[in-house]
Design an enzyme around this catalytic site. Structure first.
Site, PDB file in Angstrom:
ATOM      1  CG  HIS A 139      65.306  -5.787 -47.386  1.00 15.79           C
ATOM      2  ND1 HIS A 139      64.910  -4.869 -48.555  1.00 15.79           N
ATOM      3  CD2 HIS A 139      65.478  -6.833 -47.833  1.00 15.79           C
ATOM      4  CE1 HIS A 139      64.837  -5.705 -49.727  1.00 15.79           C
ATOM      5  NE2 HIS A 139      65.438  -6.915 -49.249  1.00 15.79           N
ATOM      6  CG  ASP A 216      60.344  -4.940 -43.596  1.00 17.21           C
ATOM      7  OD1 ASP A 216      59.496  -5.825 -44.023  1.00 17.21           O
ATOM      8  OD2 ASP A 216      61.396  -4.274 -44.394  1.00 17.21           O
ATOM      9  CD  GLN A 219      62.866 -12.330 -44.159  1.00 16.01           C
ATOM     10  OE1 GLN A 219      62.533 -13.515 -43.803  1.00 16.01           O
ATOM     11  NE2 GLN A 219      63.314 -12.031 -45.175  1.00 16.01           N
ATOM     12  CE  LYS A 242      60.918 -11.450 -48.571  1.00 19.42           C
ATOM     13  NZ  LYS A 242      62.028 -11.844 -49.198  1.00 19.42           N
ATOM     14  CB  CYS A 380      68.636  -6.063 -50.012  1.00 24.03           C
ATOM     15  SG  CYS A 380      68.290  -6.802 -51.446  1.00 24.03           S
TER      16      CYS A 380
HETATM   17  N1  PLP Z   1      62.333  -6.334 -45.848  1.00 25.78           N
HETATM   18  C1  PLP Z   1      62.761  -7.567 -45.562  1.00 25.78           C
HETATM   19  C2  PLP Z   1      63.271  -7.461 -44.085  1.00 25.78           C
HETATM   20  C3  PLP Z   1      63.181  -8.542 -46.468  1.00 25.78           C
HETATM   21  O1  PLP Z   1      63.752  -9.457 -46.013  1.00 25.78           O
HETATM   22  C4  PLP Z   1      62.896  -8.351 -47.817  1.00 25.78           C
HETATM   23  C5  PLP Z   1      62.871  -9.489 -48.904  1.00 25.78           C
HETATM   24  O2  PLP Z   1      64.151 -10.134 -48.735  1.00 25.78           O
HETATM   25  C6  PLP Z   1      62.006  -6.874 -48.190  1.00 25.78           C
HETATM   26  C7  PLP Z   1      61.685  -6.228 -47.075  1.00 25.78           C
HETATM   27  C8  PLP Z   1      61.525  -6.820 -49.587  1.00 25.78           C
HETATM   28  O3  PLP Z   1      60.500  -7.741 -50.002  1.00 25.78           O
HETATM   29  P1  PLP Z   1      59.823  -8.080 -51.242  1.00 25.78           P
HETATM   30  O4  PLP Z   1      61.093  -8.022 -52.186  1.00 25.78           O
HETATM   31  O5  PLP Z   1      59.045  -9.263 -51.087  1.00 25.78           O
HETATM   32  O6  PLP Z   1      59.035  -6.705 -51.619  1.00 25.78           O
END
Ligand code: PLP
Length: 425
Positions: A139, A216, A219, A242, A380
């Site tokens: 992401h 990260d 998910q 999430k 993203c």
């Molecule tokens: N990393 C992953 C794999 C994500 O799916 C997301 C959000 O969709 C993020 C990071 C970013 O999360 P946040 O917008 O809650 O900071």
């Protein structure tokens, strides 16, 4: 927070299948009908999840009963707010099996947690010629902060490839590790392909090369049991919204030795020990990294969400999602012209696809009118889109409250869209 009696029963009974009807009873938002009386099928959980009454109640209780600032108020409500805020830290440590509360920094979410590491750890430990390994399925939140750091330090980003089936090319990744590698930043589960990466193995390889590893967990932590000590990672980032919690709260887990060595990220009130006219010293962990008044209500709500997920059972949630994902992929692939991206054997419920002749944005708007909420766009993950040879995809993403009926509603809506767009509007 008290779990509902239905979810309480499930926890005690161990390996029973998830009682989805009982779970759905906890989520008021899911029971509405939209447009012309269509049942709502919410399949955009990778973007954000819905909130159960238990979490909503925790927020209302905070504002109705003990809204106060934490750590400094010398009164009943301030004490209660502080106690609940700090209990939330203990709940978070337990949720991911962190050694203790000193490892848990509250942030605004995954993005802020990763920025904290790139800024506070990266600016101290990454130098000219050093390398940062990421994967082609990151992401933007786990890529852009590293790009900024690399540009500033004259360091290099190396991106491990994705194989045809959507899994990480582990041979290439191993070949990239060297004495120059400072950190490996990898997603636990891809928000596009659903691939669950072998993080324990990646962490062990990174450690052998003398590098740190950041996972990260945006998910993964919401969807299956995650044990940071078992994974042996240095950093883990995730977001409350999430995982059935409120927006604006999240977590950075980090090893204590690393947090001790790192400089503060944001500065000001709350994060100091002594402030002299021309310099200051820092508060003990984890407060050194929590400047200013924190997001008290939402952190308490996030802990309520963790307790809720535990009461349902994370193993059960994962099993339910994997089953529903396999069913969804089979059903979607019956649709002529539909292609699902990603075939990883270890995967969760983020299902990206394209349909011949229909732009993902048009498709998602069309199915929305049929009551189905899905996501469309680059998700993203522009580097991954380039590798897949598309500019955008459609994505259905599942969670504990989704049912086969909603997959059918999506499939019917796509079939209808196919007819609509082939005849022209
Ligand atoms: N990393 C992953 C794999 C994500 O799916 C997301 C959000 O969709 C993020 C990071 C970013 O999360 P946040 O917008 O809650 O900071």
């Amino acid at each position: 927070m008290k779990p509902s009696s239905t979810t309480e029963k499930k926890t005690r009974s161990g390996k029973q299948p998830l009682d989805v009807d009982a779970v759905r009873g906890d989520f008021p938002v899911l029971h509405q009908r939209i447009y012309d009386d269509k049942p709502l099928a919410y399949l955009d959980n990778a973007a954000t999840s819905q909130k159960p009454s238990q979490v909503i109640r925790a927020l209302v209780e905070y504002y109705e009963e003990y809204n106060s600032n934490v750590h400094r108020a010398l009164h009943f409500m301030g004490d209660k707010a502080t106690a609940r805020y700090e209990e939330s830290r203990a709940s978070t440590a337990r949720f991911i099996n962190a050694p203790g509360v000193r490892n848990i920094v509250f942030t605004r979410g995954t993005t802020e947690s990763i920025n904290l590491v790139a800024y506070s750890w990266g600016r101290k430990f990454v130098g000219e010629g050093d390398e940062i390994i990421v994967t082609g399925m990151e992401h933007h939140s786990n890529l852009v902060p590293w790009q900024i750091l690399a540009a500033e330090k004259n360091a290099k980003i190396r991106m491990a490839s994705i194989r045809e089936d959507g899994t990480l090319d582990m041979d290439e990744f191993r070949g990239m590790l060297s004495r120059r590698t400072r950190i490996v930043a990898v997603t636990h589960m891809s928000n596009v392909l659903g691939t669950i990466n072998p993080v324990r193995e990646i962490a062990s390889e990174a450690r052998s090369a003398g590098a740190c590893i950041l996972v990260d967990g945006a998910q993964s932590v919401p969807h299956f049991p995650v044990d940071v000590q078992d994974l042996d990672c240095d950093f883990m980032a995730f977001s409350s919204h999430k995982m059935c919690g409120p927006t604006g709260a999240g977590v950075l887990y980090a090893r204590e030795e690393l947090l001790e060595e790192m400089s503060p990220f944001l500065s000001g009130g709350e994060m100091i020990s002594k402030v002299r006219d021309d310099h200051s010293t820092w508060a003990e962990l984890p407060y050194k990294f929590e400047a200013g008044t924190p997001n008290i209500a939402d952190v308490i709500g996030m802990a309520a969400a963790m307790e809720y997920l535990e009461s349902v059972g994370l193993e059960e949630i994962h099993r339910h999602e994997v089953e529903l994902t396999h069913h969804a992929i089979r059903r979607l692939e019956e649709i002529p012209g539909l292609k699902v991206f990603g075939r990883a054997p270890e995967r969760g419920g983020a299902i990206s696809f394209e349909v011949d002749g229909i732009h993902p944005h048009d498709l998602s708007q069309y199915v929305d009118r049929e009551g189905v909420a899905i996501r469309a766009g680059h998700l993203c993950a522009q580097p991954l889109m380039r590798r897949l040879g598309v500019s955008a995809v459609s994505r259905a993403s599942l969670y504990l409250y989704n049912r086969p009926e909603e997959i059918e509603q999506l499939a019917e809506a796509i079939l209808k869209a196919g007819k609509f767009f082939s005849h022209g509007s």
